[in-house]
Design a protein around this motif. Structure first.
Motif, PDB file in Angstrom:
ATOM      1  N   ASP A  24     -14.024 -21.593  -3.065  1.00 53.97           N
ATOM      2  CA  ASP A  24     -13.080 -21.021  -3.987  1.00 53.97           C
ATOM      3  C   ASP A  24     -13.748 -20.648  -5.307  1.00 53.97           C
ATOM      4  O   ASP A  24     -13.493 -19.906  -6.026  1.00 53.97           O
ATOM      5  CB  ASP A  24     -11.993 -21.898  -4.274  1.00 53.97           C
ATOM      6  CG  ASP A  24     -10.738 -22.054  -3.162  1.00 53.97           C
ATOM      7  OD1 ASP A  24     -10.912 -20.927  -2.292  1.00 53.97           O
ATOM      8  OD2 ASP A  24      -9.996 -22.968  -3.329  1.00 53.97           O
ATOM      9  N   SER A  25     -14.864 -21.353  -5.574  1.00 58.88           N
ATOM     10  CA  SER A  25     -15.851 -21.012  -6.658  1.00 58.88           C
ATOM     11  C   SER A  25     -16.597 -19.895  -6.274  1.00 58.88           C
ATOM     12  O   SER A  25     -17.706 -20.001  -5.430  1.00 58.88           O
ATOM     13  CB  SER A  25     -16.653 -22.116  -6.946  1.00 58.88           C
ATOM     14  OG  SER A  25     -17.520 -21.766  -7.945  1.00 58.88           O
ATOM     15  N   THR A  26     -16.627 -18.716  -6.963  1.00 58.14           N
ATOM     16  CA  THR A  26     -17.292 -17.619  -6.564  1.00 58.14           C
ATOM     17  C   THR A  26     -18.950 -17.848  -7.065  1.00 58.14           C
ATOM     18  O   THR A  26     -19.776 -16.911  -6.790  1.00 58.14           O
ATOM     19  CB  THR A  26     -16.777 -16.187  -7.380  1.00 58.14           C
ATOM     20  OG1 THR A  26     -16.665 -16.463  -8.846  1.00 58.14           O
ATOM     21  CG2 THR A  26     -15.444 -15.980  -6.740  1.00 58.14           C
ATOM     22  N   SER A  27     -19.148 -18.742  -7.925  1.00 56.53           N
ATOM     23  CA  SER A  27     -20.560 -18.968  -8.280  1.00 56.53           C
ATOM     24  C   SER A  27     -21.347 -19.452  -7.204  1.00 56.53           C
ATOM     25  O   SER A  27     -22.605 -19.534  -6.964  1.00 56.53           O
ATOM     26  CB  SER A  27     -20.588 -19.843  -9.516  1.00 56.53           C
ATOM     27  OG  SER A  27     -20.033 -21.335  -9.169  1.00 56.53           O
TER      28      SER A  27
END
Length: 276
Positions: A24-27
């Motif tokens: 879920d973290s686009t990083s």
């Protein structure tokens, strides 16, 4: 790739959830994560004693997680270390189940990258189509299903896949197929491709129906069949369409282990009647 016993199924489900939260973290670079998890899969597949230690039910989870940290720290990124550490804290029915689960996370991470890029549907279809090509070409199947314990043979197989798919398929499709032919881990090539196709479908919470017909189905027939199967199974169904003249005017629909045989019109009518 097997689901394993109850303990392994629960551990696998927990690992999937942790990967979803992480993704879920686009990083997070999920493509890099996929490569790192694939490397961990190769390590655990090769080192039998290690995977037995990491799945020993008589040992507490924290020391096993610490061992993972010492072994993998500096070799792979923190996200991969955290995922595998969480997995060895869980209980597994068999040591091979842990390897299967790490491999599944690697493939899922690549499919998440495809989803982010908006090409998941395309990749799913390409995996299915390549599977049909393999089935129809014994020579190709034999070449790609050769020995996987020889580095030269693995390199030759991956180079062949890149020649076949390069410029004709999504990069993620090529990555997944290359990984499969390099490290089949006892699976048939057809079975491995089917597993990947199913995994892609699950990513979109759908089942896959492999539909074989004597002639191509019209758009209207595809819609009717898809709608009827969705109502019958209570979930969205993706149709993977294959044409085989030997079907002699009928269709065969396979969803998982269930096979439905019948004529196009007759079987659709029967499905409609069952839904009334």
């Amino acid at each position: 790739m097997t689901a394993g016993g109850i303990a392994s199924r629960e551990a696998r489900a927990a690992a999937r959830e942790r990967l979803s939260v992480l993704a879920d973290s686009t990083s997070v670079d999920v493509t890099t994560l996929a490569d790192e998890l694939a490397a961990v899969t190769a390590l655990l597949d090769r080192e039998v004693s290690l995977r037995r230690v990491l799945t020993d039910p008589s040992q507490p989870g924290e020391p096993k997680a610490e061992l993972v940290g010492r072994l993998l720290g500096g070799q792979v990124g923190g996200e991969a270390v955290d995922l595998v550490s969480g997995m060895v804290r869980s209980r597994w029915s068999a040591s091979r189940d842990l390897v299967d689960a790490v491999e599944e996370l690697a493939d899922t991470a690549d499919l998440i990258a495809a989803e982010r890029a908006g090409v998941l549907d395309t990749a799913e279809d390409e995996l299915f189509r390549f599977g049909r090509i393999v089935v129809s070409s014994p020579e190709l199947r034999s070449t790609l299903a050769g020995r996987d314990d020889d580095e030269v043979a693995r390199s030759a197989k991956s180079a062949l896949v890149r020649r076949l798919l390069g410029g004709r398929a999504q990069e993620v499709t090529q990555r997944l197929v290359v990984r499969l032919v390099e490290r089949p881990r006892g699976r048939s090539l057809e079975g491995g491709l089917e597993d990947l196709s199913k995994l892609a479908a699950e990513r979109r919470d759908r089942s896959v129906a492999v539909v074989t017909s004597a002639v191509p189905l019209s758009d209207s027939q595809q819609r009717r069949l898809g709608d009827a199967l969705a109502k019958l199974y209570g979930r969205a169904i993706r149709l993977n369409l294959d044409v085989d003249p030997e079907v002699l005017g009928g269709i065969s629909v396979r969803i998982g282990d269930e096979v439905i045989e019948g004529t196009v019109v007759g079987r659709l009518d029967e499905v409609d009647r069952r839904l009334d």
